[in-house]
Design a protein around this motif. Structure first.
Motif, PDB file in Angstrom:
ATOM      1  N   VAL A 297       0.858  -1.179   0.000  1.00 52.04           N
ATOM      2  CA  VAL A 297       0.000   0.000   0.000  1.00 52.04           C
ATOM      3  C   VAL A 297       0.897   1.233   0.000  1.00 52.04           C
ATOM      4  N   PRO A 298       0.825   2.098  -1.016  1.00 46.99           N
ATOM      5  CA  PRO A 298       1.680   3.284  -1.047  1.00 46.99           C
ATOM      6  C   PRO A 298       1.178   4.357  -0.085  1.00 46.99           C
ATOM      7  N   LEU A 299       2.054   4.814   0.793  1.00 48.56           N
ATOM      8  CA  LEU A 299       1.666   5.792   1.803  1.00 48.56           C
ATOM      9  C   LEU A 299       2.489   7.081   1.725  1.00 48.56           C
ATOM     10  N   GLY A 300       3.422   7.124   0.780  1.00 47.71           N
ATOM     11  CA  GLY A 300       4.287   8.300   0.690  1.00 47.71           C
ATOM     12  C   GLY A 300       3.573   9.563   0.264  1.00 47.71           C
ATOM     13  N   SER A 301       2.440   9.421  -0.423  1.00 45.84           N
ATOM     14  CA  SER A 301       1.749  10.613  -0.937  1.00 45.84           C
ATOM     15  C   SER A 301       0.565  11.050  -0.087  1.00 45.84           C
ATOM     16  N   VAL A 302       0.351  10.392   1.073  1.00 44.80           N
ATOM     17  CA  VAL A 302      -0.789  10.807   1.892  1.00 44.80           C
ATOM     18  C   VAL A 302      -0.566  12.226   2.393  1.00 44.80           C
ATOM     19  N   ARG A 303      -1.665  12.972   2.524  1.00 44.95           N
ATOM     20  CA  ARG A 303      -1.551  14.381   2.908  1.00 44.95           C
ATOM     21  C   ARG A 303      -1.786  14.628   4.387  1.00 44.95           C
ATOM     22  N   ASP A 304      -2.428  13.668   5.067  1.00 49.32           N
ATOM     23  CA  ASP A 304      -2.736  13.872   6.480  1.00 49.32           C
ATOM     24  C   ASP A 304      -3.043  12.518   7.114  1.00 49.32           C
ATOM     25  N   PRO A 305      -3.108  12.462   8.455  1.00 44.48           N
ATOM     26  CA  PRO A 305      -3.380  11.183   9.123  1.00 44.48           C
ATOM     27  C   PRO A 305      -4.697  10.538   8.711  1.00 44.48           C
ATOM     28  N   GLY A 306      -5.699  11.342   8.392  1.00 46.61           N
ATOM     29  CA  GLY A 306      -6.971  10.776   7.962  1.00 46.61           C
ATOM     30  C   GLY A 306      -6.843   9.978   6.688  1.00 46.61           C
ATOM     31  N   GLU A 307      -6.089  10.507   5.716  1.00 46.39           N
ATOM     32  CA  GLU A 307      -5.884   9.776   4.463  1.00 46.39           C
ATOM     33  C   GLU A 307      -5.055   8.530   4.706  1.00 46.39           C
ATOM     34  N   PHE A 308      -4.066   8.622   5.589  1.00 45.67           N
ATOM     35  CA  PHE A 308      -3.286   7.434   5.967  1.00 45.67           C
ATOM     36  C   PHE A 308      -4.216   6.339   6.489  1.00 45.67           C
TER      37      PHE A 308
ATOM     38  N   TRP B 285      -0.484 -10.977   4.596  1.00 44.08           N
ATOM     39  CA  TRP B 285      -0.050  -9.816   5.353  1.00 44.08           C
ATOM     40  C   TRP B 285      -0.435  -8.538   4.593  1.00 44.08           C
ATOM     41  N   LEU B 286      -0.627  -7.466   5.327  1.00 44.89           N
ATOM     42  CA  LEU B 286      -0.737  -6.136   4.727  1.00 44.89           C
ATOM     43  C   LEU B 286       0.616  -5.456   4.879  1.00 44.89           C
ATOM     44  N   ARG B 287       1.080  -4.835   3.802  1.00 44.91           N
ATOM     45  CA  ARG B 287       2.380  -4.161   3.820  1.00 44.91           C
ATOM     46  C   ARG B 287       2.207  -2.745   3.304  1.00 44.91           C
ATOM     47  N   GLY B 288       2.593  -1.761   4.101  1.00 43.05           N
ATOM     48  CA  GLY B 288       2.540  -0.362   3.699  1.00 43.05           C
ATOM     49  C   GLY B 288       3.943   0.202   3.581  1.00 43.05           C
ATOM     50  N   VAL B 289       4.158   1.107   2.623  1.00 42.41           N
ATOM     51  CA  VAL B 289       5.487   1.689   2.422  1.00 42.41           C
ATOM     52  C   VAL B 289       5.371   3.201   2.245  1.00 42.41           C
ATOM     53  N   GLY B 290       6.447   3.893   2.626  1.00 41.97           N
ATOM     54  CA  GLY B 290       6.538   5.324   2.391  1.00 41.97           C
ATOM     55  C   GLY B 290       5.945   6.197   3.476  1.00 41.97           C
ATOM     56  N   TRP B 291       5.520   5.590   4.610  1.00 42.82           N
ATOM     57  CA  TRP B 291       4.920   6.399   5.673  1.00 42.82           C
ATOM     58  C   TRP B 291       5.952   7.351   6.280  1.00 42.82           C
TER      59      TRP B 291
END
Length: 458
Positions: free
Chosen positions: A75-86, A102-108
């Motif tokens: 799950v790409p997380l590098g472009s989220v703008r705020d905690p709500g979008e995360f 498993w769930l895997r998130g990157v870019g946080w």
């Protein structure tokens, strides 16, 4: 193979003959002839260049192949703008992932996604094991289900952060190998298929060489990566004592929170040098670079010693780097990707010192460039353009005095930082991995873009 009618070093109508070498292995062949009117030999493949420029294949001097491949199932997380979008992305990913996976998130990053620990992840993912990687690649955050799967609740190495009651917070620091080994037992390995896809895309951008800069690699991992069937020639940073084809310098990671004294670092460097290994030292802050400079001046340099990133280089440091013969592998693509964040978070005096190139070149430092994929934009042409303009996503220019000419920016991906004066070119005896462009080089340099790449060979 014979490539006919190419532009080479600004000269049109040049023919280039390539011998792919034993078995056609990437990196094994050589350019055997360059000239006009070379006649095709019996059985030889012939490519008509139609006036397009022929250049050496690009070398991306610092990537992390396993982490990069893993972005294909993350799950790409590098472009989220705020905690709500995360929260929305992680929650949606947990719902849509296959049963048992498993769930895997990157870019946080906490500056946009907010602070993260096991309990926040638990609320978003429930009983599904989940892990989220920090943008720097230095930390993973696991939820409670994942901590149980990998056996981190009551045991494990020191990199598992624990609270006052000795319960893990979910944050794991620099434990990629430890974590990968335990996850591998719980889920099938999607790495080969993902790697095949991304290396094919890299070849389409003109990349024929990678240096994998993942630290702490053991012999089994070195052997596994060296055996990969990919289109690129591969160099692997490895600790002293590791053997095999393509073994490169010893990667040393400096971190401000655990920064050693200069004398201690000097002894580590001397140990690597005694074993015949140059060092590649991760430096992203002023404190780290100052410590390295003091250490290397104490230990003495070895050909092939290099600084990875050199994120901030204060005045006077370039001359000291040049004096010790230390190369710098920089990441101008970060300016195009994160420049607006740097403008907000980096202290004003340091903004003009971020990922410099011009001052290093002027001081006589060997400079090469890398994407640091997946932690930076994976397209080297983005980095080439950024080294020229130094423009941030919001259009501002960081450190205008550090801008370089387009031809210099391209050479950053043709340089060999492990061998002084080792820049590749199209000439007899040079490696056969080459990149053919659709148009003459002058056109490409006016608008650096991977869309100009026609094919790679060799």
């Amino acid at each position: 193979m014979l490539i006919q009618g190419a532009e080479v070093d600004g000269v049109a109508g040049v023919d280039v003959r390539i011998d792919p070498g034993e078995g056609g292995r990437t990196g094994a062949g050589r350019i055997v002839a360059v000239g006009r009117g070379l006649a095709a030999q019996v059985g030889e493949d012939v490519v008509t260049a139609d006036g397009g420029a022929l250049i050496p294949g690009l070398h991306d001097h610092h990537v992390h192949l396993r982490a990069w491949a893993a972005t294909r199932w993350s799950v790409p997380l590098g472009s989220v703008r705020d905690p709500g979008e995360f929260d929305r992305r992680v929650r949606d990913g947990a719902v849509s992932a296959p049963s048992g996976a498993w769930l895997r998130g990157v870019g946080w990053h906490e500056s946009t996604g907010g602070a993260l620990d096991r309990y926040r992840l638990d609320a978003l993912t429930g009983a599904r094991p989940a892990r989220v990687q920090h943008r720097t690649g230095a930390m993973w955050v696991l939820n409670s289900a994942a901590l149980r799967v990998v056996g981190a609740e009551n045991a494990g190495p020191a990199g598992i952060e624990r609270d006052a009651s000795r319960a893990p917070t979910g944050r794991l620091y620099r434990l990629d190998d430890w974590l990968r080994d335990r996850i591998r037992r719980a889920e099938p390995d999607p790495f080969p298929a993902a790697l095949s896809a991304l290396t094919g895309e890299a070849a389409a951008r003109g990349v024929t060489r990678f240096t994998d800069a993942t630290p702490g690699r053991d012999q089994s991992e070195t052997d596994a990566l060296a055996a990969l069937a990919i289109p690129q020639h591969l160099t692997l940073m490895s600790p002293p004592g590791i053997t095999g084809p393509g073994v490169g310098p010893h990667k040393i990671v400096l971190n401000d929170t655990t920064l050693p004294e200069a004398g201690e670092l000097a002894e580590t460097i001397r140990g690597s040098h005694r074993a015949g290994f140059p060092v590649a030292v991760h430096c992203v802050t002023v404190e780290q670079l100052v410590t390295l400079l003091a250490a290397i001046e104490d230990a003495g340099g070895l050909p092939g010693d290099r600084v990875e990133h050199a994120g901030v280089v204060p005045p006077g440091s370039a001359v000291r780097l040049a004096r010790q013969g230390i190369a710098v592998v920089t990441n101008p693509g970060f300016l195009a990707d994160r420049g607006d964040v740097y403008r907000r978070d980096v202290p004003a005096p340091e903004r003009d010192w971020l990922y410099p190139v011009r001052s290093l070149l002027d001081a006589g430092v060997t400079v090469a460039a890398a994407t640091d994929a997946p932690f930076g934009p994976a397209d080297p042409w983005v980095a080439i353009a950024a080294a020229v303009t130094r423009r941030t996503p919001d259009g501002e220019v960081l450190g205008p005095h550090e801008r370089i000419y387009p031809a210099e920016a391209l050479r950053l991906f043709l340089e060999d930082p492990d061998r002084a004066g080792g820049r590749r070119r199209i000439a007899p005896g040079q490696p056969s991995d080459v990149c053919l462009l659709h148009v003459p080089l002058e056109v490409v340099l006016r608008d650096p873009s991977s869309t100009h790449v026609r094919a790679t060979f060799g």
